[in-house]
Design an enzyme around this catalytic site. Structure first.
Site, PDB file in Angstrom:
ATOM      1  N   ASP A  30       0.680  -1.218  -0.208  1.00 26.71           N
ATOM      2  CA  ASP A  30       0.023   0.099  -0.153  1.00 26.71           C
ATOM      3  C   ASP A  30       0.844   1.304   0.098  1.00 26.71           C
ATOM      4  OD1 ASP A  30      -2.708  -1.674   0.514  1.00 26.71           O
ATOM      5  OD2 ASP A  30      -1.270  -2.135   2.242  1.00 26.71           O
ATOM      6  N   GLU A 284       2.335  -6.595  -5.553  1.00 25.65           N
ATOM      7  CA  GLU A 284       2.107  -5.570  -6.765  1.00 25.65           C
ATOM      8  C   GLU A 284       3.203  -4.731  -7.272  1.00 25.65           C
ATOM      9  OE1 GLU A 284      -2.012  -3.760  -6.712  1.00 25.65           O
ATOM     10  OE2 GLU A 284      -1.023  -1.765  -7.578  1.00 25.65           O
TER      11      GLU A 284
HETATM   12  O1  TRH Z   1       4.551  -6.010   0.327  1.00 22.46           O
HETATM   13  P1  TRH Z   1       3.670  -6.453  -0.354  1.00 22.46           P
HETATM   14  O2  TRH Z   1       3.282  -8.232  -0.581  1.00 22.46           O
HETATM   15  O3  TRH Z   1       2.342  -5.738  -0.720  1.00 22.46           O
HETATM   16  C1  TRH Z   1       0.916  -6.104  -1.092  1.00 22.46           C
HETATM   17  C2  TRH Z   1       0.501  -6.081  -2.227  1.00 22.46           C
HETATM   18  O4  TRH Z   1       0.648  -4.861  -2.926  1.00 22.46           O
HETATM   19  C3  TRH Z   1      -0.872  -6.522  -2.332  1.00 22.46           C
HETATM   20  O5  TRH Z   1      -1.453  -6.533  -3.682  1.00 22.46           O
HETATM   21  C4  TRH Z   1      -1.780  -5.714  -1.469  1.00 22.46           C
HETATM   22  O6  TRH Z   1      -3.023  -6.077  -1.533  1.00 22.46           O
HETATM   23  C5  TRH Z   1      -1.222  -6.085  -0.100  1.00 22.46           C
HETATM   24  O7  TRH Z   1       0.085  -5.497   0.201  1.00 22.46           O
HETATM   25  C6  TRH Z   1      -2.064  -5.286   1.040  1.00 22.46           C
HETATM   26  O8  TRH Z   1       4.206  -6.290  -1.843  1.00 22.46           O
HETATM   27  P2  TRH Z   1       4.641  -5.421  -3.151  1.00 22.46           P
HETATM   28  O9  TRH Z   1       3.372  -4.937  -3.585  1.00 22.46           O
HETATM   29  O10 TRH Z   1       5.515  -5.700  -3.945  1.00 22.46           O
HETATM   30  O11 TRH Z   1       5.300  -4.254  -2.289  1.00 22.46           O
HETATM   31  C7  TRH Z   1       6.457  -4.081  -1.541  1.00 22.46           C
HETATM   32  C8  TRH Z   1       7.168  -2.792  -1.553  1.00 22.46           C
HETATM   33  O12 TRH Z   1       8.195  -3.067  -0.819  1.00 22.46           O
HETATM   34  C9  TRH Z   1       7.581  -2.346  -3.047  1.00 22.46           C
HETATM   35  O13 TRH Z   1       7.382  -1.021  -3.331  1.00 22.46           O
HETATM   36  C10 TRH Z   1       9.246  -2.699  -2.704  1.00 22.46           C
HETATM   37  C11 TRH Z   1       9.220  -2.263  -1.432  1.00 22.46           C
HETATM   38  N1  TRH Z   1      10.592  -2.656  -0.881  1.00 22.46           N
HETATM   39  C12 TRH Z   1      11.542  -1.963  -0.449  1.00 22.46           C
HETATM   40  O14 TRH Z   1      11.647  -0.810  -1.056  1.00 22.46           O
HETATM   41  N2  TRH Z   1      12.647  -2.422   0.126  1.00 22.46           N
HETATM   42  C13 TRH Z   1      12.826  -3.777   0.311  1.00 22.46           C
HETATM   43  O15 TRH Z   1      14.058  -4.111   0.924  1.00 22.46           O
HETATM   44  C14 TRH Z   1      11.733  -4.516   0.115  1.00 22.46           C
HETATM   45  C15 TRH Z   1      11.770  -6.169   0.648  1.00 22.46           C
HETATM   46  C16 TRH Z   1      10.561  -4.176  -0.591  1.00 22.46           C
END
Ligand code: TRH
Length: 387
Positions: A30, A284
């Site tokens: 989010d 996402e």
């Molecule tokens: O964390 P997520 O599983 O988020 C999920 C999805 O968005 C899902 O659709 C939603 O319903 C749920 O949340 C509530 O995976 P996502 O979407 O890839 O988000 C991870 C974010 O974290 C992404 O912007 C990348 C960031 N990130 C970093 O910036 N540094 C890091 O070290 C890591 C591991 C992630």
């Protein structure tokens, strides 16, 4: 894949003030998506107030943002949107974005409605989850009239990120692909070094996943390779599972090296994906970034209790015309098929998976990005309201 190229040149837009509202349900997605949107808008000259009910993840995702040192973006605590003193002093924004079905604080809506006078209400966007399913094209940009409360009579509009020109598209800030192209071997080594890791020339695999991924099987498969592999494990759920798998790895790790990463800023997270020969991503935002990285990737979809993720995954694979090895691997990684398929190794060779990832990246990049479409949509709504 039926992807109609669109014009890259965006019409000149006015620069607006945006209120983006984000409530953290779970995980990092989010905040991750809303921050990318805010940063992209700010980089194009817009001003953003980002209202968050939980700022923890932003502290590492976008260092400086909470201290107000990110040009064009102010981060606000959600509770302040109901503070009468704050509301009195706020300049009215031209655009409101409520992300992922979060309800805007009623005091915030009321303050704007009461102060509106003859002016137009803001363009009110309901930013939804990304999907390749058919309903996205049908529902994208549909109006949603406000039926009660102080904003009665106003209209929100759905905005659905997606993979075709008839959807809201994918976030891709200007210059992203050029920055990725300029990220070569030397930059990869320097990036690893900045994380305290030596680049020994192994195939690199990144791992970002939910609880319940078959990590144990993955570690076994990587350890059984004759090719040296370096597994870069992200902080949190992936780490916990790899630690468990390692403690059970009876036969040893062969030529597999495992490193655990700290929480990275989004900028460094992108560099991680650009550096690796294979990326395991989830949710996402990291999926979209893996697409732009143009490297083979494995997606763990956000699992839903009612099993709705099965259709969502199938739609994604169909929309991007995924070849059989990718389909098989994603099915087993998402626990939708028994574990039976080997990784397409060696990872640095010209395997079909690599060709597919490159082709998908190339054809998606022909489309206008999400912010380009959003700006055009807001401009259109404004001119309809003002005429
Ligand atoms: O964390 P997520 O599983 O988020 C999920 C999805 O968005 C899902 O659709 C939603 O319903 C749920 O949340 C509530 O995976 P996502 O979407 O890839 O988000 C991870 C974010 O974290 C992404 O912007 C990348 C960031 N990130 C970093 O910036 N540094 C890091 O070290 C890591 C591991 C992630």
């Amino acid at each position: 894949m039926d992807l109609v190229p669109q014009h890259h040149q965006e019409p000149p837009h006015a620069q607006w003030l945006w209120d983006i509202f984000c409530q953290v349900i779970d995980n990092f997605g989010d905040v991750g998506v809303c921050w990318r949107l805010a940063a992209d808008l700010a980089a194009r000259g817009h001003t953003v107030r980002l209202w968050l009910d939980d700022t923890q993840a932003l502290a590492w995702m976008a260092p400086c943002a909470l201290q107000g040192r990110w040009p064009g973006i102010a981060v606000w605590a959600w509770s302040e949107a109901s503070n009468p003193h704050v509301l009195q002093a706020l300049a009215p924004a031209q655009v409101w974005v409520e992300s992922f079905g979060c309800e805007l604080p009623s005091a915030f809506v009321a303050a704007r409605a009461w102060g509106l006078g003859e002016a137009s209400p803001p363009v009110w966007i309901n930013l939804e989850y990304m999907s390749a399913e058919g309903f996205v094209e049908r529902c994208h940009a549909l109006p949603s009239p406000v039926m009660s409360g102080p904003a009665k009579g106003w209209t929100k509009h759905f905005f659905y990120p997606g993979f075709t020109p008839a959807t809201g598209g994918l976030l891709r800030e200007p210059g992203l692909l050029q920055r990725r192209d300029a990220f070569g071997r030397a930059e990869r080594s320097a990036f690893l070094q900045s994380l305290g890791l030596a680049d020994c020339g192994e195939a690199l695999v990144s791992l970002f996943c939910y609880e319940g991924a078959p990590v144990h099987q993955l570690v076994e498969q990587l350890a059984a390779q004759s090719q040296p592999v370096h597994l870069l494990v992200t902080s949190g759920k992936a780490r916990a599972q790899v630690e468990r798998a390692l403690s059970q790895a009876g036969a040893g790790l062969g030529r597999l090296r495992v490193s655990f990463l700290p929480l990275l800023s989004q900028t460094d997270f992108d560099k991680l994906l650009w550096s690796c020969d294979l990326n395991f991503v989830r949710g996402e935002d990291s999926l979209v970034r893996a697409l732009w990285a143009g490297q083979p990737f494995v997606w763990q979809i956000y699992p839903q209790d009612d099993g709705a993720h099965r259709a969502k995954l199938a739609a994604f694979l169909d929309a991007l015309d995924a070849p059989p090895p990718v389909r098989d691997w994603l099915a087993q990684w998402n626990a939708l098929a028994p574990w039976s398929v080997d990784l397409p190794l060696p990872l640095d060779a010209e395997v079909p998976w690599r060709a597919w990832a490159g082709a998908v990246q190339h054809s998606l990049a022909q489309q206008t990005d999400l912010v380009g479409r959003l700006l055009a949509f807001v401009a259109e709504r404004q001119s309809l309201m003002n005429n």
